[in-house]
Design a protein around this motif. Sequence first.
Motif, PDB file in Angstrom:
ATOM      1  N   PHE A  28      11.856  -5.441 -14.161  1.00  0.00           N
ATOM      2  CA  PHE A  28      10.663  -6.062 -13.583  1.00  0.00           C
ATOM      3  C   PHE A  28       9.475  -5.210 -13.982  1.00  0.00           C
ATOM      4  N   HIS A  29       8.413  -5.856 -14.460  1.00  0.00           N
ATOM      5  CA  HIS A  29       7.309  -5.135 -15.103  1.00  0.00           C
ATOM      6  C   HIS A  29       5.968  -5.651 -14.619  1.00  0.00           C
ATOM      7  N   TYR A  30       5.075  -4.713 -14.279  1.00  0.00           N
ATOM      8  CA  TYR A  30       3.743  -5.090 -13.835  1.00  0.00           C
ATOM      9  C   TYR A  30       2.811  -3.914 -14.093  1.00  0.00           C
ATOM     10  N   THR A  31       1.574  -4.206 -14.422  1.00  0.00           N
ATOM     11  CA  THR A  31       0.619  -3.129 -14.676  1.00  0.00           C
ATOM     12  C   THR A  31      -0.653  -3.316 -13.854  1.00  0.00           C
ATOM     13  N   PHE A  32      -1.002  -2.261 -13.141  1.00  0.00           N
ATOM     14  CA  PHE A  32      -2.309  -2.146 -12.495  1.00  0.00           C
ATOM     15  C   PHE A  32      -3.228  -1.354 -13.416  1.00  0.00           C
ATOM     16  N   PHE A  33      -4.514  -1.445 -13.148  1.00  0.00           N
ATOM     17  CA  PHE A  33      -5.486  -0.685 -13.932  1.00  0.00           C
ATOM     18  C   PHE A  33      -6.423   0.046 -12.989  1.00  0.00           C
ATOM     19  N   LYS A  34      -6.664   1.295 -13.311  1.00  0.00           N
ATOM     20  CA  LYS A  34      -7.602   2.103 -12.525  1.00  0.00           C
ATOM     21  C   LYS A  34      -8.736   2.534 -13.442  1.00  0.00           C
ATOM     22  N   ALA A  86       0.830  -1.202   0.000  1.00  0.00           N
ATOM     23  CA  ALA A  86       0.000   0.000   0.000  1.00  0.00           C
ATOM     24  C   ALA A  86       0.866   1.254   0.000  1.00  0.00           C
ATOM     25  N   ARG A  87       1.929   1.269   0.800  1.00  0.00           N
ATOM     26  CA  ARG A  87       2.778   2.459   0.851  1.00  0.00           C
ATOM     27  C   ARG A  87       3.483   2.689  -0.476  1.00  0.00           C
ATOM     28  N   THR A  88       4.077   1.629  -1.021  1.00  0.00           N
ATOM     29  CA  THR A  88       4.844   1.768  -2.252  1.00  0.00           C
ATOM     30  C   THR A  88       3.966   2.251  -3.400  1.00  0.00           C
ATOM     31  N   LEU A  89       2.786   1.734  -3.447  1.00  0.00           N
ATOM     32  CA  LEU A  89       1.939   1.983  -4.604  1.00  0.00           C
ATOM     33  C   LEU A  89       1.003   3.163  -4.422  1.00  0.00           C
ATOM     34  N   GLU A  90       1.012   3.739  -3.214  1.00  0.00           N
ATOM     35  CA  GLU A  90      -0.002   4.759  -2.928  1.00  0.00           C
ATOM     36  C   GLU A  90      -0.005   5.884  -3.957  1.00  0.00           C
ATOM     37  N   GLU A  91       1.152   6.428  -4.216  1.00  0.00           N
ATOM     38  CA  GLU A  91       1.196   7.563  -5.132  1.00  0.00           C
ATOM     39  C   GLU A  91       0.743   7.135  -6.528  1.00  0.00           C
ATOM     40  N   LEU A  92       1.258   5.993  -6.980  1.00  0.00           N
ATOM     41  CA  LEU A  92       0.922   5.527  -8.334  1.00  0.00           C
ATOM     42  C   LEU A  92      -0.576   5.297  -8.516  1.00  0.00           C
ATOM     43  N   LEU A  93      -1.195   4.690  -7.518  1.00  0.00           N
ATOM     44  CA  LEU A  93      -2.583   4.261  -7.692  1.00  0.00           C
ATOM     45  C   LEU A  93      -3.605   5.258  -7.164  1.00  0.00           C
ATOM     46  N   HIS A  94      -3.231   6.022  -6.144  1.00  0.00           N
ATOM     47  CA  HIS A  94      -4.259   6.782  -5.415  1.00  0.00           C
ATOM     48  C   HIS A  94      -4.150   8.289  -5.548  1.00  0.00           C
TER      49      HIS A  94
END
Lengths: 268, 268
Positions: A255-261, A21-29
Amino acid sequence: MNRTYVHGYDAVESGRLDDQARTLEELLHHDTLYPAASRVLEAGCGTGAQTAILARRSPGARITAVDIAAPSLAEARQRLERLGLGRVHFAQADCAGLPYADSRFDHVFVCFMLEHLARPENVLRELKRVLKPGGSLTAIEGDHGSFYCYPQTPAALKVVRCLIDLQAAAGGDALIGRRLYPLLTQARFHEVQVAPRVVYADPGRPEWEQGFSRHTFIAMVAGVEQDAIAQGMIDAAAWRQGISDLEATIGRGTFHYTFFKAVGRKAD
Amino acid sequence: MNRTYVHGYDAVESGRLDDQARTLEELLHHDTLYPAASRVLEAGCGTGAQTAILARRSPGARITAVDIAAPSLAEARQRLERLGLGRVHFAQADCAGLPYADSRFDHVFVCFMLEHLARPENVLRELKRVLKPGGSLTAIEGDHGSFYCYPQTPAALKVVRCLIDLQAAAGGDALIGRRLYPLLTQARFHEVQVAPRVVYADPGRPEWEQGFSRHTFIAMVAGVEQDAIAQGMIDAAAWRQGISDLEATIGRGTFHYTFFKAVGRKAD
């Protein structure tokens, strides 16, 4: 539903979800902000990792967070109180049949939840029911099929495939990110906008190598070792090789990964 | 090298490269601007699709564009003259052994070129040789392993796999995007920064469905049909099914691809 929740419910897993949650917070939220006094439903809050972010970023919103699992809810409540974010209202509820009147909420938020559902379209329709006309639904999901790396070995792909297959065996879909646009439009949300949120790690971005590659993604894969071996998907030696190959990308590869919003709106 | 260039050299292919260049220009090139009077080498310019973009976006730069294939160079020269961008200097040259003195250029640019090389590290070293200390190298490449779609079928993945395998059989690497960071750092470029440039298409983004999914990616795959069948990688029926399945995503599903843009600097 508890017994088939692929990520499990133990303390190590909860710690992993904190890191993630911390690492991804800026990217996702960074672009999810709800106005003061708006009524927001978080559907499937789990242990509250995303709830804490929501509550901190939208301090004036009136957030209701529901989950089907009582132990997760208890942990979520403790987490929010510990963080001084005790204004969130928690309730145990099944997102396929919510105990709320039509049009009760101004906004609905779901994160890493639809992936676990056999019929996400049903839950999306139920979420639309409790959403007021003109209100927004925001959905954030990953897609494990978006993962690749360098160097990439068959052993590395195999352990990731085990996670995908376990999710499928539990009735979910770890490849749901790519389906968000069709799912939301089929549930008759309007003005649907989907944006990929890409994680890319290389040795020039050590915070992503540690925070995402190691402590989020590889940790998540490592968390299903016992289930994958118990179900005969892989043997212990192949498992160790796969995890080792994933870890070997850190500090020298990529290393590669994609989230979707996705954001959609209920028609007025 | 000509005979094994996977994309071929005919007019249809050249038209496809035009479409691709326009659709992707903003995504890939918006942050490449060279100062007036700076000396820029484009290595492997092909038929000039990227050269035209470079020349238009950096009108004051002194651009030299080289390629090993004389027919491509002739077409590139015609293209630039037709577009009123005739100031580019073209020269036939092998990027593994350039006819230029050390430190001749302020900047070097390569786009969709390293993927075709058996030894990209050798060419990168040669490009560094002709680059002045402190000068920049910019490299843009795709990664066909980053492709996925929804709905995704084995037949669709199979035709994409044929393109990857043909590239490999020709000595190249269609999965080179993920390798740019290691390649540039191993060639001793400094301050290497790699950024994924993500293409995402769904029915809410019809310009990407047409400009990228249909007219760039599927067209590129379709272009290797004869080679793939001739080499026994696939039969004609399976080929048609795969292309048909890729096309079936348009207007109802989603389409995913990632390019990579890398910038590195030669040490002072």
